[in-house]
Every structure is written in C-alpha cells, then in structure tokens.
Design a protein around this motif. Structure first.
Motif, PDB file in Angstrom:
ATOM      1  N   VAL A 112      51.661  85.081  58.238  1.00 10.94           N
ATOM      2  CA  VAL A 112      50.860  83.862  58.188  1.00 10.94           C
ATOM      3  C   VAL A 112      51.053  83.281  56.790  1.00 10.94           C
ATOM      4  O   VAL A 112      50.605  83.873  55.807  1.00 10.94           O
ATOM      5  CB  VAL A 112      49.364  84.158  58.446  1.00 10.94           C
ATOM      6  N   PRO A 113      51.737  82.155  56.681  1.00 13.17           N
ATOM      7  CA  PRO A 113      51.997  81.612  55.347  1.00 13.17           C
ATOM      8  C   PRO A 113      50.713  81.133  54.674  1.00 13.17           C
ATOM      9  O   PRO A 113      49.727  80.816  55.340  1.00 13.17           O
ATOM     10  CB  PRO A 113      52.956  80.453  55.614  1.00 13.17           C
ATOM     11  N   ARG A 114      50.750  81.088  53.385  1.00 14.17           N
ATOM     12  CA  ARG A 114      49.581  80.714  52.574  1.00 14.17           C
ATOM     13  C   ARG A 114      48.972  79.388  53.028  1.00 14.17           C
ATOM     14  O   ARG A 114      47.759  79.223  53.033  1.00 14.17           O
ATOM     15  CB  ARG A 114      50.009  80.632  51.094  1.00 14.17           C
ATOM     16  N   GLN A 115      49.791  78.450  53.463  1.00 14.99           N
ATOM     17  CA  GLN A 115      49.276  77.133  53.840  1.00 14.99           C
ATOM     18  C   GLN A 115      48.607  77.116  55.215  1.00 14.99           C
ATOM     19  O   GLN A 115      48.013  76.108  55.598  1.00 14.99           O
ATOM     20  CB  GLN A 115      50.385  76.069  53.774  1.00 14.99           C
ATOM     21  N   THR A 116      48.668  78.220  55.952  1.00 13.76           N
ATOM     22  CA  THR A 116      48.016  78.276  57.264  1.00 13.76           C
ATOM     23  C   THR A 116      46.701  79.040  57.145  1.00 13.76           C
ATOM     24  O   THR A 116      46.701  80.256  56.984  1.00 13.76           O
ATOM     25  CB  THR A 116      48.920  78.967  58.307  1.00 13.76           C
ATOM     26  N   PRO A 117      45.584  78.347  57.215  1.00  8.39           N
ATOM     27  CA  PRO A 117      44.302  79.059  57.140  1.00  8.39           C
ATOM     28  C   PRO A 117      44.070  79.874  58.413  1.00  8.39           C
ATOM     29  O   PRO A 117      44.455  79.454  59.508  1.00  8.39           O
ATOM     30  CB  PRO A 117      43.268  77.938  56.999  1.00  8.39           C
ATOM     31  N   PHE A 118      43.462  81.022  58.246  1.00 10.99           N
ATOM     32  CA  PHE A 118      43.176  81.877  59.400  1.00 10.99           C
ATOM     33  C   PHE A 118      42.368  81.129  60.458  1.00 10.99           C
ATOM     34  O   PHE A 118      42.544  81.343  61.651  1.00 10.99           O
ATOM     35  CB  PHE A 118      42.432  83.140  58.964  1.00 10.99           C
ATOM     36  N   ILE A 119      41.487  80.251  60.023  1.00 13.07           N
ATOM     37  CA  ILE A 119      40.653  79.512  60.974  1.00 13.07           C
ATOM     38  C   ILE A 119      41.510  78.656  61.907  1.00 13.07           C
ATOM     39  O   ILE A 119      41.140  78.422  63.059  1.00 13.07           O
ATOM     40  CB  ILE A 119      39.577  78.660  60.248  1.00 13.07           C
ATOM     41  N   LEU A 134      53.908  80.385  62.007  1.00  9.03           N
ATOM     42  CA  LEU A 134      53.934  81.849  62.031  1.00  9.03           C
ATOM     43  C   LEU A 134      55.365  82.348  62.184  1.00  9.03           C
ATOM     44  O   LEU A 134      56.186  81.720  62.848  1.00  9.03           O
ATOM     45  CB  LEU A 134      53.086  82.370  63.192  1.00  9.03           C
ATOM     46  N   THR A 135      55.625  83.509  61.582  1.00 12.11           N
ATOM     47  CA  THR A 135      56.943  84.134  61.690  1.00 12.11           C
ATOM     48  C   THR A 135      56.769  85.540  62.246  1.00 12.11           C
ATOM     49  O   THR A 135      55.961  86.319  61.727  1.00 12.11           O
ATOM     50  CB  THR A 135      57.626  84.221  60.306  1.00 12.11           C
ATOM     51  N   LEU A 136      57.520  85.859  63.278  1.00 14.91           N
ATOM     52  CA  LEU A 136      57.496  87.201  63.866  1.00 14.91           C
ATOM     53  C   LEU A 136      58.470  88.087  63.097  1.00 14.91           C
ATOM     54  O   LEU A 136      59.640  87.751  62.956  1.00 14.91           O
ATOM     55  CB  LEU A 136      57.891  87.128  65.343  1.00 14.91           C
ATOM     56  N   HIS A 137      57.976  89.231  62.621  1.00 14.21           N
ATOM     57  CA  HIS A 137      58.824  90.164  61.865  1.00 14.21           C
ATOM     58  C   HIS A 137      59.240  91.378  62.690  1.00 14.21           C
ATOM     59  O   HIS A 137      59.997  92.215  62.194  1.00 14.21           O
ATOM     60  CB  HIS A 137      58.113  90.612  60.581  1.00 14.21           C
ATOM     61  N   THR A 138      58.739  91.490  63.893  1.00 14.99           N
ATOM     62  CA  THR A 138      59.100  92.606  64.778  1.00 14.99           C
ATOM     63  C   THR A 138      59.639  92.024  66.080  1.00 14.99           C
ATOM     64  O   THR A 138      58.905  91.912  67.066  1.00 14.99           O
ATOM     65  CB  THR A 138      57.876  93.509  65.044  1.00 14.99           C
ATOM     66  N   LEU A 175      49.576  89.010  58.922  1.00 19.00           N
ATOM     67  CA  LEU A 175      49.366  89.229  57.488  1.00 19.00           C
ATOM     68  C   LEU A 175      49.530  87.909  56.760  1.00 19.00           C
ATOM     69  O   LEU A 175      50.594  87.279  56.825  1.00 19.00           O
ATOM     70  CB  LEU A 175      50.359  90.256  56.939  1.00 19.00           C
ATOM     71  N   GLY A 176      48.466  87.516  56.079  1.00 23.80           N
ATOM     72  CA  GLY A 176      48.527  86.312  55.263  1.00 23.80           C
ATOM     73  C   GLY A 176      49.268  86.613  53.977  1.00 23.80           C
ATOM     74  O   GLY A 176      48.817  87.430  53.178  1.00 23.80           O
TER      75      GLY A 176
END
Length: 195
Positions: free
Chosen positions: A108-115, A16-20, A81-82
C-alpha cells in the motif's frame, strides 16, 4: 459478484501492488481491518484484508514467519503493508514468509490512505448486497404476478424452477404432484416422500 483481492488490485485509484503472484487473489474479502498488534488473530474472523504499517514487523525478527502463518491459518485473505512509514519498501522476508503460506501481500503506497481501501471494500460489499436484494425483489414481483395470472400454479412453479436453476414441485397434502417444472421433476415426488 463477490469482492476479492483481485477486485482491490484492479481498483487503479488504490495503487496496490501484489508481491506474492502465486497467492490466490480470487478469495472473497469479508472486511478490512487495521492492526499494529504483534498478534491480531484473536480479533479476526477470516476473510479480512489486514492492513498494517508494520510497526511490529522487523524483517530480521525470527517471529515474522509465525506472524504470517497465524494470519493465514486465521483465514486472512491478504496482508497490506503500508510502505513509506515504518518500512521504506516491502521487506523481502515478509514476502518470502507470505509466499510460503500462500498469503497475498499487498504493498500500500504512502499516498493511499488505509481508509480508501476500507471504503472501497465497504462500497463493493454494499453494492453486492443491494444487487442481491434487488434480484430478490424482482423475482418476488414476478412470482406474485404469476400467482395472480390465469394458470397460476403452473406459472409459479415454472418461474420458480427457472429462477432456482433447478426443478420445483407443487404437491397436494398427500404428496401427489399437482405441478412440476420441468415435467420430469414429477418423478422426484417419490424421493421427497422418503426423505
């Protein structure tokens, strides 16, 4: 130790990357919820990390700041946000709206599933609850051992005060202190009678 947004950010496997960066990432997370609704707030209680692919979040949408404001007012601790589906990258407009509300925005990068995020939070919450139960059980066992040992009343009151991080009194039916821990707690007996 409660699960926080910082906990999730520190979980390397989630990427995950924090943008704020000015958002409070030490807020406790109660759960993870996924929604693509234009207004998911009726289904939220506060404390959630809300995950979305942003199907309804067009960067040029004038309602975007209102969406973020509603999330913040509801007590959402972070919006994830994915990227890679509806949005190839994090929209600047979303970041600006979240920054204005003090809401953490996570990419949330594409390779990280929300689950995976849901499981991480669920596992951390379960571990936290288990640790609390284990601590309670250990204290209960210690108090039980103290209760059956010689000098039981004083030992129980002493251990109870230590575990509470405060003071404890054992009073008789008339409110007279029989045992106190620490000893200075005896002076509080009068306060209890007037409470």
């Amino acid at each position: 130790m409660p699960v926080t947004v910082a906990t999730l950010l520190g979980t390397a496997s989630l990427e995950l990357t924090l943008h704020t960066p000015t958002a409070d990432v030490d807020r406790p997370v109660s759960w993870v919820h996924v929604s693509e609704l234009a207004d998911p707030t009726p289904f939220l209680e506060g404390g959630e990390v809300l995950l979305t692919t942003g199907l309804t979040l067009a960067p040029e949408d004038p309602q975007l700041p209102d969406y973020v404001r509603r999330l913040a007012e509801t007590g959402v601790v972070a919006l994830g946000l994915g990227t890679g589906l509806s949005h190839p990258r994090m929209p600047d407009e979303l970041v600006a709206a979240a920054d204005a509300q003090g809401l953490a925005i996570l990419e949330v990068p594409r390779q990280t599933p929300f689950i995976a995020i849901s499981r991480a939070v669920s596992a951390a919450l379960a571990a936290e609850e288990y640790a609390a139960v284990a601590r309670t059980s250990a204290v209960q066992q210690e108090l039980t051992r103290a209760a059956v040992a010689s000098g039981a009343p004083a030992a129980v009151v002493d251990r109870l005060a230590r575990h509470l991080g405060g003071w404890a009194l054992l009073l008789d039916a008339a409110g007279t202190p029989l045992e106190a821990a620490p000893r200075s707690a005896r002076a509080r007996a009068g306060d209890l009678a007037t409470a």
